[in-house]
Design a protein around this motif. Sequence first.
Motif, PDB file in Angstrom:
ATOM      1  N   ASP A  34      -1.801  12.347  -3.902  1.00  0.00           N
ATOM      2  CA  ASP A  34      -2.595  12.775  -2.742  1.00  0.00           C
ATOM      3  C   ASP A  34      -1.753  13.456  -1.683  1.00  0.00           C
ATOM      4  O   ASP A  34      -2.273  14.254  -0.899  1.00  0.00           O
ATOM      5  N   ARG A  35      -0.479  13.119  -1.656  1.00  0.00           N
ATOM      6  CA  ARG A  35       0.379  13.636  -0.583  1.00  0.00           C
ATOM      7  C   ARG A  35       1.716  14.035  -1.175  1.00  0.00           C
ATOM      8  O   ARG A  35       2.299  13.316  -1.983  1.00  0.00           O
ATOM      9  N   ALA A  37       5.666  15.188  -0.154  1.00  0.00           N
ATOM     10  CA  ALA A  37       6.595  15.142   0.972  1.00  0.00           C
ATOM     11  C   ALA A  37       8.026  15.229   0.472  1.00  0.00           C
ATOM     12  O   ALA A  37       8.316  14.997  -0.709  1.00  0.00           O
ATOM     13  N   ASN A  41      10.364  12.361   3.989  1.00  0.00           N
ATOM     14  CA  ASN A  41       8.954  12.084   4.253  1.00  0.00           C
ATOM     15  C   ASN A  41       8.308  13.134   5.150  1.00  0.00           C
ATOM     16  O   ASN A  41       7.339  12.853   5.854  1.00  0.00           O
ATOM     17  N   GLU A  43       5.945  16.009   5.267  1.00  0.00           N
ATOM     18  CA  GLU A  43       4.877  16.495   4.402  1.00  0.00           C
ATOM     19  C   GLU A  43       4.967  18.010   4.232  1.00  0.00           C
ATOM     20  O   GLU A  43       5.196  18.735   5.195  1.00  0.00           O
ATOM     21  N   ASP A  45       3.077  21.563   2.610  1.00  0.00           N
ATOM     22  CA  ASP A  45       1.780  22.109   2.233  1.00  0.00           C
ATOM     23  C   ASP A  45       1.788  22.557   0.774  1.00  0.00           C
ATOM     24  O   ASP A  45       2.842  22.794   0.174  1.00  0.00           O
TER      25      ASP A  45
END
Length: 567
Positions: A34-35, A37, A41, A43, A45
């Motif tokens: 889902d994420r 990074a 950490n 994040e 795009d």
Amino acid sequence: MFDEEDLRSIRESKDEWEAETLDPALSTHGERRDRFATVSNLEVDRLYTPLDVSDIDYEDDVGFPGEEPYTRGVYPTMYRGRQWTMRQFAGFGTATETNERFHYLIDEGQTGLSTAFDMPTLMGIDSDDAMADGEVGKEGVAVDTLADMERLFDGIDVGEVSTSFTINPSAPVVYAMYLALADRQGVPREEIRGTLQNDMFKEFIAQKEWVVPPEPSLKLVTDVIEFACRETPKFKPVSVSGYHIREAGSTAVEELAFTLADGFAYVEDCIERGLDVDEFAPQLSFFFNSHNSIFEEVAKFRAARRIYARAMDEWYGAEADASKQLKFHTQTAGQSLTAQQPLNNVVRVTIQALAGVLGGTQSLHTNSFDEALALPSEEAVRVALRTQQIIGEESGAADIVDPLGGSFAVEALTDEMEEKAMAHIDHVREELGDGSVREGVLTGIEQGYFQREIQDSAYEYQERVEREEEVVVGVNAYAVEEETEPEVLKVDEAVQERQRERLAEAKADRDESEVEAALDDLRERVEADENVMPAVVDAVKAYATMGEIMAVFEAKYGSYRETAGVA
């Protein structure tokens, strides 16, 4: 870099792509998680476009290599003119054993020496001190007197080689020994090249090796800088070191911010001493970590140059180009190395080294694949050095200046790095220092600000590893049962006895009256608050020991115990 009409068209095209191409793909296949990074950490795009860099002014923010703000590099031709210095860290046992490793590395094509010292030397005590028991020669080379420095560079012309010294509390003594060695070899001081780490702020922040408290430690750092400006103009008297901040668990942003804050604090102290910024700033150097998230690291290096150039110009009135050019050494991330499946470390180091090259480093150390197990073996050192040589000679990465410049992703990440780092620096300068970075750093150390930030980041990273949100290949994913372990270098337990015998010989051969006179002169300079370096050079030439010299500083300034709460 794009006009409004172009951006409008791109925005419309992106919306169309998302609706017609991306959404069906996501509905059918989804994404791995889902994420996404970086190791820090931060994040990232899914896609970067000109919309992400629409606020960038090319000439003011990116520019050309060799010109302000130096985002794209400090030299116009970068590695097309000259490759980075390949500087492998080396040091173990006695000076004689490390000298053999130095010669081996030079024969294998290394272009600069980098010296690791054992813990007693780092802490400014002699090998015969009770506190040194069991540590002599274990983590680096033992150096007690000028006699050891002479053995360390036996057969090596210090006028021909650039040498780095990773040492901090006792840096003035090691620097003095190297000067004395140059004098013995007949090499003019203005010709010796190298770097002295000599960064005490990061010791209080991260690495935790000190002898005297922060303010007198800062005084000694500035003494070395002042002396080096006049005596050794080609030698870097300080290497402001983010490496250890990152190794302690900081994020890339914190590493960048805290390192530059430390550097600006030294600049302010030198200016307060009465030095002209353009007299000393060209000799300042920096030292960064290069970790696994390649685009984050490249962005960090590019942002570092831009922040530094602007601050040196706007805050400190630097006029010379060399005063605004941030030049740095890079070392691959020791913290990332794993004892499990150690050959995997070759791949990690290659990625990290490539990031350093793509980011425009001036010199580079590549860690050996077995360093999570022991001091590096000769085979591992050779592989680490060959990694640099293959990047330099075969990959093509060195053939284009700032090859990732103009990448929507890298430019956007560079901007984000700068913005987030400046928030930390502004906090140190304005909130902690009331307009002074120097005072902000000292206050931050005493209050535990830096330590808490790093501690929190380290804890959060480890939590992500434990939850398997952060994949470490061979550790929490793709693990295997290992039946064999690589051969590792082991330091002979007899090293301590041999080193103590050599120290006893040096003491027996010296003129005690000369030693006492030199130490008395040093005490007088310390009491008078004068620059101590001339007296330290005289003391090492008389074969005063590391411990005897450092004891003078501790007698005057006292010792230091960290009291700031960091829990």
